[in-house]
Design an enzyme around this catalytic site. Structure first.
Site, PDB file in Angstrom:
ATOM      1  N   HIS A   6      -0.099   1.890  -7.535  1.00 10.78           N
ATOM      2  CA  HIS A   6       0.246   1.329  -8.840  1.00 10.78           C
ATOM      3  C   HIS A   6       1.415   2.121  -9.415  1.00 10.78           C
ATOM      4  O   HIS A   6       1.442   2.429 -10.610  1.00 10.78           O
ATOM      5  CB  HIS A   6      -0.945   1.397  -9.793  1.00 10.78           C
ATOM      6  CG  HIS A   6      -2.119   0.573  -9.369  1.00 10.78           C
ATOM      7  ND1 HIS A   6      -3.312   0.566 -10.048  1.00 10.78           N
ATOM      8  CD2 HIS A   6      -2.286  -0.293  -8.331  1.00 10.78           C
ATOM      9  CE1 HIS A   6      -4.165  -0.250  -9.457  1.00 10.78           C
ATOM     10  NE2 HIS A   6      -3.569  -0.774  -8.398  1.00 10.78           N
ATOM     11  N   GLU A  50      -9.738  -3.535  -2.667  1.00 13.73           N
ATOM     12  CA  GLU A  50      -8.538  -4.107  -2.057  1.00 13.73           C
ATOM     13  C   GLU A  50      -8.629  -4.188  -0.541  1.00 13.73           C
ATOM     14  O   GLU A  50      -7.629  -4.445   0.133  1.00 13.73           O
ATOM     15  CB  GLU A  50      -7.302  -3.297  -2.463  1.00 13.73           C
ATOM     16  CG  GLU A  50      -7.038  -3.239  -3.952  1.00 13.73           C
ATOM     17  CD  GLU A  50      -6.689  -4.588  -4.566  1.00 13.73           C
ATOM     18  OE1 GLU A  50      -6.669  -5.598  -3.845  1.00 13.73           O
ATOM     19  OE2 GLU A  50      -6.428  -4.629  -5.781  1.00 13.73           O
ATOM     20  N   TYR A 102      18.624   2.027   2.751  1.00  8.22           N
ATOM     21  CA  TYR A 102      17.334   2.646   3.025  1.00  8.22           C
ATOM     22  C   TYR A 102      16.170   1.727   2.686  1.00  8.22           C
ATOM     23  O   TYR A 102      15.119   1.776   3.330  1.00  8.22           O
ATOM     24  CB  TYR A 102      17.227   3.982   2.279  1.00  8.22           C
ATOM     25  CG  TYR A 102      18.219   4.960   2.827  1.00  8.22           C
ATOM     26  CD1 TYR A 102      17.957   5.648   4.018  1.00  8.22           C
ATOM     27  CD2 TYR A 102      19.451   5.176   2.204  1.00  8.22           C
ATOM     28  CE1 TYR A 102      18.882   6.519   4.556  1.00  8.22           C
ATOM     29  CE2 TYR A 102      20.383   6.038   2.738  1.00  8.22           C
ATOM     30  CZ  TYR A 102      20.097   6.712   3.913  1.00  8.22           C
ATOM     31  OH  TYR A 102      21.018   7.559   4.447  1.00  8.22           O
ATOM     32  N   HIS A 127      -1.465   1.047  -0.716  1.00  9.79           N
ATOM     33  CA  HIS A 127      -1.340   0.254  -1.952  1.00  9.79           C
ATOM     34  C   HIS A 127      -1.328   1.221  -3.127  1.00  9.79           C
ATOM     35  O   HIS A 127      -2.230   2.052  -3.267  1.00  9.79           O
ATOM     36  CB  HIS A 127      -2.492  -0.730  -2.081  1.00  9.79           C
ATOM     37  CG  HIS A 127      -2.592  -1.374  -3.436  1.00  9.79           C
ATOM     38  ND1 HIS A 127      -1.506  -1.963  -4.050  1.00  9.79           N
ATOM     39  CD2 HIS A 127      -3.620  -1.504  -4.305  1.00  9.79           C
ATOM     40  CE1 HIS A 127      -1.871  -2.441  -5.227  1.00  9.79           C
ATOM     41  NE2 HIS A 127      -3.155  -2.166  -5.406  1.00  9.79           N
ATOM     42  N   HIS A 152       1.050  -6.115 -10.662  1.00 11.29           N
ATOM     43  CA  HIS A 152       0.027  -5.241 -10.084  1.00 11.29           C
ATOM     44  C   HIS A 152       0.638  -4.049  -9.353  1.00 11.29           C
ATOM     45  O   HIS A 152       0.321  -2.904  -9.670  1.00 11.29           O
ATOM     46  CB  HIS A 152      -0.854  -6.077  -9.150  1.00 11.29           C
ATOM     47  CG  HIS A 152      -2.035  -5.376  -8.605  1.00 11.29           C
ATOM     48  ND1 HIS A 152      -3.105  -6.055  -8.060  1.00 11.29           N
ATOM     49  CD2 HIS A 152      -2.335  -4.055  -8.462  1.00 11.29           C
ATOM     50  CE1 HIS A 152      -4.008  -5.194  -7.634  1.00 11.29           C
ATOM     51  NE2 HIS A 152      -3.563  -3.966  -7.865  1.00 11.29           N
TER      52      HIS A 152
END
Length: 224
Positions: free
Chosen positions: A93, A72, A118, A91, A158
């Site tokens: 998942h 990535e 927030y 990043h 994703h």
């Protein structure tokens, strides 16, 4: 001051301890000076990183040292190129955010609506990037070409990717995306009250986040 390597390892372990990085998923990076990026290696377990075994790259993506970087990498570099103020990228998942990424986006500029102050304060508008295979440089190019400000995105089917001026800010944004995604899924087909565009813009201006979406809540504000 904590060294960037140690800060990255500590932040990754914290996110893993929250259950936001199952298995060997997820990747983090942090700028190390003006020309280098430290990135978690491919297949790394965020709960068990070695600060001396991180990938080192330049801003063009050239691998300078350490193990092979996460696939990535293009997403990380896209955020750094979009805004020099971004000094870290996260990043994940994380489960609820991945689920939200499988739903239609709330608007063209934000997959997630302004449900809470927030979310606007810590994240801001979060566009949904169309599906691409993990590591696809075309998806990173799509992110880089967005013509409105953002420091986070949902990758379709994703998960979330966040950026910030510090690693702490990027990590907090990732946690906040997980929380607002959980609220969205909990509400289901209901029409919740949302912050108005004016309210969201005021919060973004005060806290230095991004909100330029003008979508009105419409029926969401009507009494049941």
């Amino acid at each position: 001051m904590t060294a960037p390597r140690d800060e990255l390892v500590r932040t990754a372990a914290h996110l893993a301890s929250l259950g936001l990085s199952p298995g060997s998923s997820g990747n983090l990076s942090v700028r190390d000076g003006d020309g280098r990026v430290l990135l978690t290696p491919t297949g790394a377990d965020l709960a068990a990183l070695d600060p001396d075994a991180l990938s080192v790259l330049d801003l063009d993506g050239t691998h300078l040292d350490g193990p092979r970087p996460s696939k990535e990498l293009p997403l990380h570099l896209a955020f750094y190129r979009r805004d020099p103020a971004n000094r870290a990228v996260v990043h994940l998942h994380s489960r609820q955010a991945v689920a939200a990424s499988c739903l239609p986006p709330w608007s063209a500029r934000s997959a997630l609506p302004p449900l809470t102050p927030y979310f606007v304060m810590r994240v801001g508008q979060t566009p949904l990037l169309p599906y691409a295979p993990p590591g696809d440089p075309g998806q990173a190019a799509d992110l880089e070409r967005l013509d409105f400000p953002c420091r986070a995105a949902l990758l379709q089917n994703h998960g979330p990717v966040t950026a910030g001026p510090t690693l702490k800010a990027a990590a907090e944004a990732a946690v906040e995306i997980e929380e607002v995604s959980a609220l969205l899924l909990l509400l289901g087909a209901r029409h919740p009250r949302l912050l108005t565009p004016a309210q969201a813009r005021a919060l973004a201006a005060r806290y230095g986040s991004c909100w330029t979406d003008e979508r009105e809540p419409e029926e969401a504000l009507r009494p049941a």
